[in-house]
Design a protein around this motif. Structure first.
Motif, PDB file in Angstrom:
ATOM      1  N   PHE A   1       0.822  -1.198   0.000  1.00  0.00           N
ATOM      2  CA  PHE A   1       0.000   0.000   0.000  1.00  0.00           C
ATOM      3  C   PHE A   1       0.864   1.260   0.000  1.00  0.00           C
ATOM      4  O   PHE A   1       0.550   2.234  -0.676  1.00  0.00           O
ATOM      5  N   VAL A   2       1.915   1.228   0.783  1.00  0.00           N
ATOM      6  CA  VAL A   2       2.841   2.364   0.789  1.00  0.00           C
ATOM      7  C   VAL A   2       3.402   2.568  -0.620  1.00  0.00           C
ATOM      8  O   VAL A   2       3.491   3.697  -1.126  1.00  0.00           O
ATOM      9  N   ASN A   3       3.753   1.458  -1.260  1.00  0.00           N
ATOM     10  CA  ASN A   3       4.314   1.517  -2.599  1.00  0.00           C
ATOM     11  C   ASN A   3       3.293   2.026  -3.616  1.00  0.00           C
ATOM     12  O   ASN A   3       3.565   2.924  -4.410  1.00  0.00           O
ATOM     13  N   VAL A   4       2.071   1.451  -3.564  1.00  0.00           N
ATOM     14  CA  VAL A   4       1.056   1.745  -4.568  1.00  0.00           C
ATOM     15  C   VAL A   4       0.394   3.105  -4.358  1.00  0.00           C
ATOM     16  O   VAL A   4       0.106   3.820  -5.319  1.00  0.00           O
ATOM     17  N   LEU A   5       0.142   3.477  -3.100  1.00  0.00           N
ATOM     18  CA  LEU A   5      -0.604   4.706  -2.840  1.00  0.00           C
ATOM     19  C   LEU A   5       0.262   5.925  -2.542  1.00  0.00           C
ATOM     20  O   LEU A   5      -0.219   7.055  -2.622  1.00  0.00           O
ATOM     21  N   ILE A   6       1.512   5.699  -2.197  1.00  0.00           N
ATOM     22  CA  ILE A   6       2.377   6.836  -1.861  1.00  0.00           C
ATOM     23  C   ILE A   6       3.586   6.919  -2.796  1.00  0.00           C
ATOM     24  O   ILE A   6       3.808   7.939  -3.449  1.00  0.00           O
ATOM     25  N   ILE A   7       4.344   5.834  -2.870  1.00  0.00           N
ATOM     26  CA  ILE A   7       5.605   5.871  -3.615  1.00  0.00           C
ATOM     27  C   ILE A   7       5.360   6.004  -5.117  1.00  0.00           C
ATOM     28  O   ILE A   7       5.836   6.962  -5.752  1.00  0.00           O
ATOM     29  N   GLN A   8       4.632   5.052  -5.718  1.00  0.00           N
ATOM     30  CA  GLN A   8       4.448   5.082  -7.165  1.00  0.00           C
ATOM     31  C   GLN A   8       3.722   6.332  -7.671  1.00  0.00           C
ATOM     32  O   GLN A   8       4.179   6.968  -8.622  1.00  0.00           O
TER      33      GLN A   8
ATOM     34  N   SER B   1       9.844  -4.382  -0.214  1.00  0.00           N
ATOM     35  CA  SER B   1      10.674  -3.303   0.322  1.00  0.00           C
ATOM     36  C   SER B   1      11.757  -2.902  -0.673  1.00  0.00           C
ATOM     37  O   SER B   1      12.062  -1.709  -0.844  1.00  0.00           O
ATOM     38  N   THR B   2      12.325  -3.891  -1.346  1.00  0.00           N
ATOM     39  CA  THR B   2      13.351  -3.613  -2.345  1.00  0.00           C
ATOM     40  C   THR B   2      12.784  -2.801  -3.499  1.00  0.00           C
ATOM     41  O   THR B   2      13.443  -1.888  -4.023  1.00  0.00           O
ATOM     42  N   LEU B   3      11.560  -3.119  -3.909  1.00  0.00           N
ATOM     43  CA  LEU B   3      10.926  -2.377  -5.004  1.00  0.00           C
ATOM     44  C   LEU B   3      10.693  -0.916  -4.622  1.00  0.00           C
ATOM     45  O   LEU B   3      10.831  -0.012  -5.458  1.00  0.00           O
TER      46      LEU B   3
ATOM     47  N   LEU C   1      16.317  -3.285 -13.513  1.00  0.00           N
ATOM     48  CA  LEU C   1      16.471  -3.641 -12.100  1.00  0.00           C
ATOM     49  C   LEU C   1      15.149  -4.132 -11.506  1.00  0.00           C
ATOM     50  O   LEU C   1      15.138  -5.000 -10.627  1.00  0.00           O
ATOM     51  N   TYR C   2      14.037  -3.568 -11.973  1.00  0.00           N
ATOM     52  CA  TYR C   2      12.713  -4.003 -11.534  1.00  0.00           C
ATOM     53  C   TYR C   2      12.532  -5.503 -11.806  1.00  0.00           C
ATOM     54  O   TYR C   2      12.068  -6.263 -10.947  1.00  0.00           O
ATOM     55  N   VAL C   3      12.899  -5.928 -12.990  1.00  0.00           N
ATOM     56  CA  VAL C   3      12.817  -7.350 -13.337  1.00  0.00           C
ATOM     57  C   VAL C   3      13.819  -8.158 -12.518  1.00  0.00           C
ATOM     58  O   VAL C   3      13.518  -9.264 -12.046  1.00  0.00           O
ATOM     59  N   ALA C   4      15.013  -7.608 -12.313  1.00  0.00           N
ATOM     60  CA  ALA C   4      16.062  -8.315 -11.578  1.00  0.00           C
ATOM     61  C   ALA C   4      15.670  -8.584 -10.128  1.00  0.00           C
ATOM     62  O   ALA C   4      16.086  -9.592  -9.539  1.00  0.00           O
ATOM     63  N   VAL C   5      14.852  -7.709  -9.540  1.00  0.00           N
ATOM     64  CA  VAL C   5      14.412  -7.919  -8.155  1.00  0.00           C
ATOM     65  C   VAL C   5      13.637  -9.231  -8.042  1.00  0.00           C
ATOM     66  O   VAL C   5      13.807  -9.987  -7.071  1.00  0.00           O
TER      67      VAL C   5
END
Length: 490
Positions: free
Chosen positions: A23-30, A160-162, A182-186
């Motif tokens: 949620f942090v990633n989808v609603l804040i970071i991205q 977290s890495t993403l 790098l996204y794919v590499a994760v």
């Protein structure tokens, strides 16, 4: 406490911890660190690759869950089943790669409005291989009832890495090309970590026992896996088809708004995914021993508890969604209706419990394939009809409608064929409670400030939902856990 309950609880905790990070990633970071086009690019890449990767195992995931108990033997290192299992995604990858190269021009033409996606066409090949290989390793770990660590790797380490990767890109530590690679590499890192864990725990053998395999009716195994590969492919298509087809009609920016919206309701389905990981092998074993009592018990309890929990999560999201957007991603607020529509489809899926696993591991599994192929065709038609009319809301409606039809067909088939029926008066009471609480939201006053509104509505609606659950006696078996009561309410 049983194995399903213990590991189910662990997986639910990990899933929700992962969902919080997600949620942090989808609603804040991205939304704040990427452009809408870049969000849309990630969504289509992941949806497209996930769909293709579903075919890669060629049914080996389903074979592992259903037939691995026949190979389970620690002394022989499971007759080298691990080595046998790894052959299939390699063959599947060669087939998928050939098909993608043959139809490359068609893919480019179809995504003429999403040229940034076609720019990374060749990166899809390793991404598909990674996701397909990962699903095979996960199915092996789950069949060994080793679910906690793989879930931790996926829900915490990878997510977290993403986030860190996205922030590094935002601060211009590297360009877009490097970010996407790098996204794919994760995800490749995830494969490596899960393999290390499986080797550490089980020390599996790559040399499979061909002689023992011949005694286990390999033809039946292959037939089962082949048919279920289409079922798995279609099931994934129903989840990702909306995003994949939406990219044909609209720009990546609109897909980006849609991508954020459809991710939000995934929190509703987290308990189902967590429970299915550990319950599926138990259902498979129950079918092998024809233990219909256990199957009915799992079916009934999964439906009852998942609907109740899913209803609370449905309410929590949809009574607060407009305020949540105000706090996190104002530019994406046009996806509010998408969240509601997708949430309804997700709640329908929760309300029917573990029906997929019950059908998949029964002797009638072929009919699940027929249902899914029919639904796949219907989903394509629905998207073709509704996307041009309503845009991203049309894509969401097509997904919701497909979910309703699919689960309705499964429900009646299981009832008619196996005489298993999970619903009772508590199902109706739970649905009425969800509806009443949803209506209550519109009677509550609007306060000043998004945070205050979220807290106010969440406390009131959750309180009413909890009291309603208690006084309607929906889960009396857990009333002893309520403070100051101390015993079950009969």
């Amino acid at each position: 406490m049983g194995v399903i309950q213990r590991q189910g609880i662990k997986n639910v905790i990990l899933n929700y911890f992962g969902l919080f990070i997600g949620f942090v990633n989808v609603l804040i970071i991205q939304p704040n660190y990427l452009t809408k086009d870049e969000v849309g690019l990630l969504k289509i890449m992941f949806a497209f690759s996930s769909l293709m990767a579903t075919f890669l195992p060629m049914g080996m995931n389903s074979i592992t869950t259903k037939f691995f108990p026949q190979f389970r033997n620690q002394e022989t290192r499971h007759y080298g089943y691990f080595g046998l299992m790894l052959i299939f995604p390699l063959i599947g990858f060669l087939i998928i790669s050939a098909l993608l190269l043959i139809f490359k021009s068609y893919v480019f033409e179809y995504y003429e409005h999403s040229q940034l996606f076609t720019h990374y066409f060749y990166l899809l090949f390793p991404f598909i291989f990674i996701l397909g290989f990962l699903s095979v390793i996960h199915s092996y770990a789950f069949s060994l009832l080793k679910t906690t660590v793989p879930s931790f790797i996926n829900e915490f380490i990878i997510r977290s890495t993403l986030i860190g990767l996205t922030m590094a890109y935002y601060f211009k530590l590297f360009n877009l090309d490097t970010f996407i690679y790098l996204y794919v590499a994760v995800y490749g890192l995830q494969v490596i970590l899960v393999i290390i864990y499986v080797i550490w725990e089980e020390k599996p053998s790559l040399k499979f026992d061909l002689k023992y395999l011949k005694t286990q009716n390999p033809r039946a195994m292959m037939k089962y896996g082949f048919l279920l590969s289409f079922a798995a492919l279609t099931s994934m298509a129903l989840k990702s088809l909306d995003s994949i087809m939406l990219g044909h009609y609209v720009s990546l920016a609109v897909v980006g708004v849609f991508a954020i919206a459809v991710m939000i309701p995934t929190i509703i389905e987290a308990p189902l995914n967590a429970l299915d990981k550990i319950a599926a092998p138990r259902i498979s074993n129950a079918w092998l021993t024809n233990n219909m009592v256990e199957i009915q018990d799992i079916y009934y309890k999964s439906t009852k508890y998942l609907l109740l929990l899913g209803g609370l999560l449905f309410l929590g999201i949809n009574i607060n969604i407009q305020y949540l957007y105000q706090l996190t991603a104002k530019d994406y607020a046009s996806g509010v209706n998408v969240v509601l529509i997708i949430s309804i489809g997700t709640l329908i899926n929760m309300a029917t419990g573990l029906n997929d696993s019950i059908l998949s591991y029964s002797h009638k599994y072929i009919y699940l394939t027929y249902m899914l192929v029919l639904l796949f065709i219907l989903a394509i038609v629905n998207n073709i009809i509704f996307i041009p009319i309503w845009g991203m809301e049309g894509a969401a409606f097509a997904t919701c409608l497909s979910s309703f039809i699919y689960n309705t067909i499964k429900y009646f088939y299981i009832w008619r064929t196996f005489k298993l029926q999970p619903f009772d008066k508590n199902t109706l009471l739970t649905l009425l409670l969800i509806g009443a609480c949803f209506g209550l939201n519109y009677l509550l006053p609007v306060l000043h400030g998004a945070i205050l509104n979220i807290l106010f509505r969440s406390i009131i609606v959750t309180g009413v939902y909890g009291l309603g659950t208690y006084f309607l006696n929906i889960i009396p078996e857990y009333h002893y856990l309520i403070p100051f009561i101390g015993k079950k309410r009969e």
